[in-house]
Design a protein around this motif. Sequence first.
Motif, PDB file in Angstrom:
ATOM      1  N   ARG A 108       0.838  -1.188   0.000  1.00 29.68           N
ATOM      2  CA  ARG A 108       0.000   0.000   0.000  1.00 29.68           C
ATOM      3  C   ARG A 108       0.875   1.241   0.000  1.00 29.68           C
ATOM      4  N   VAL A 109       0.575   2.174  -0.882  1.00 31.63           N
ATOM      5  CA  VAL A 109       1.334   3.412  -0.976  1.00 31.63           C
ATOM      6  C   VAL A 109       0.570   4.493  -0.228  1.00 31.63           C
ATOM      7  N   ILE A 110       1.247   5.127   0.722  1.00 30.45           N
ATOM      8  CA  ILE A 110       0.634   6.191   1.506  1.00 30.45           C
ATOM      9  C   ILE A 110       1.258   7.506   1.093  1.00 30.45           C
ATOM     10  N   ARG A 111       0.407   8.470   0.757  1.00 30.49           N
ATOM     11  CA  ARG A 111       0.868   9.779   0.289  1.00 30.49           C
ATOM     12  C   ARG A 111       0.454  10.860   1.274  1.00 30.49           C
ATOM     13  N   ASP A 112       1.264  11.941   1.306  1.00 31.79           N
ATOM     14  CA  ASP A 112       0.950  13.068   2.190  1.00 31.79           C
ATOM     15  C   ASP A 112      -0.075  13.984   1.530  1.00 31.79           C
ATOM     16  N   ALA A 113      -0.311  15.157   2.129  1.00 32.38           N
ATOM     17  CA  ALA A 113      -1.340  16.085   1.665  1.00 32.38           C
ATOM     18  C   ALA A 113      -1.070  16.633   0.262  1.00 32.38           C
TER      19      ALA A 113
ATOM     20  N   VAL B 257       5.132  10.467  -1.630  1.00 31.40           N
ATOM     21  CA  VAL B 257       5.059   9.138  -1.042  1.00 31.40           C
ATOM     22  C   VAL B 257       5.779   9.149   0.301  1.00 31.40           C
ATOM     23  N   LEU B 258       5.115   8.619   1.331  1.00 33.96           N
ATOM     24  CA  LEU B 258       5.699   8.565   2.668  1.00 33.96           C
ATOM     25  C   LEU B 258       6.309   7.195   2.925  1.00 33.96           C
ATOM     26  N   ALA B 259       7.323   7.154   3.783  1.00 30.36           N
ATOM     27  CA  ALA B 259       7.981   5.908   4.168  1.00 30.36           C
ATOM     28  C   ALA B 259       8.270   5.955   5.664  1.00 30.36           C
TER      29      ALA B 259
ATOM     30  N   SER C 128      -2.585  10.766   6.998  1.00 30.24           N
ATOM     31  CA  SER C 128      -1.568  11.229   6.057  1.00 30.24           C
ATOM     32  C   SER C 128      -2.019  12.493   5.326  1.00 30.24           C
ATOM     33  N   SER C 129      -3.309  12.766   5.314  1.00 33.79           N
ATOM     34  CA  SER C 129      -3.829  13.950   4.611  1.00 33.79           C
ATOM     35  C   SER C 129      -3.583  15.250   5.369  1.00 33.79           C
ATOM     36  N   VAL C 130      -3.073  15.192   6.603  1.00 34.64           N
ATOM     37  CA  VAL C 130      -2.831  16.409   7.366  1.00 34.64           C
ATOM     38  C   VAL C 130      -1.343  16.670   7.593  1.00 34.64           C
ATOM     39  N   VAL C 131      -0.474  15.932   6.878  1.00 32.06           N
ATOM     40  CA  VAL C 131       0.963  16.130   7.018  1.00 32.06           C
ATOM     41  C   VAL C 131       1.597  16.352   5.645  1.00 32.06           C
ATOM     42  N   LYS C 132       2.790  16.959   5.666  1.00 33.68           N
ATOM     43  CA  LYS C 132       3.570  17.193   4.452  1.00 33.68           C
ATOM     44  C   LYS C 132       4.999  16.738   4.718  1.00 33.68           C
ATOM     45  N   LYS C 133       5.541  15.957   3.801  1.00 34.09           N
ATOM     46  CA  LYS C 133       6.906  15.454   3.935  1.00 34.09           C
ATOM     47  C   LYS C 133       7.898  16.597   3.794  1.00 34.09           C
ATOM     48  N   ILE C 134       8.941  16.577   4.631  1.00 31.37           N
ATOM     49  CA  ILE C 134       9.979  17.621   4.561  1.00 31.37           C
ATOM     50  C   ILE C 134      11.052  17.165   3.601  1.00 31.37           C
TER      51      ILE C 134
END
Length: 115
Positions: free
Chosen positions: A44-49, A53-55, A109-115
């Motif tokens: 499953r691929v989880i994406r931020d807002a 792609v998050l890991a 995951s919809s309320v975060v953004k990858k740095i």
Amino acid sequence: MTDASPACPECAGHYAYETGALWACPECGHEWSQEAGPEAEEERVIRDAVGNVLADGDTVTVVKDLKVKGAAGPIKVGTKVKNIRLVDGVGDHDIDCKVDGFGPLQLKSSVVKKI
């Protein structure tokens, strides 16, 4: 028909049978290819807002104020969350993390953004 038929990926029924090149489930009607059995499931691929792609182990920031039950105040926009862990959570909370000042939480995951 094989002796050990796979469980249905939709309903987990145990009565799946082969129909040519496909497997079929008589309980829910779902059909899937033999190559896409349980051993060939895609991760499953989880994406931020914003679609990144998050890991596990990523650092993210919160993109909106989050009210936390039992806490004195909300988690503010821009709060940095380090070392996240992706989980198959209950509902749509798919990130386990520890937020400084709040402790362990589950986030969407919809309320975060990858740095």
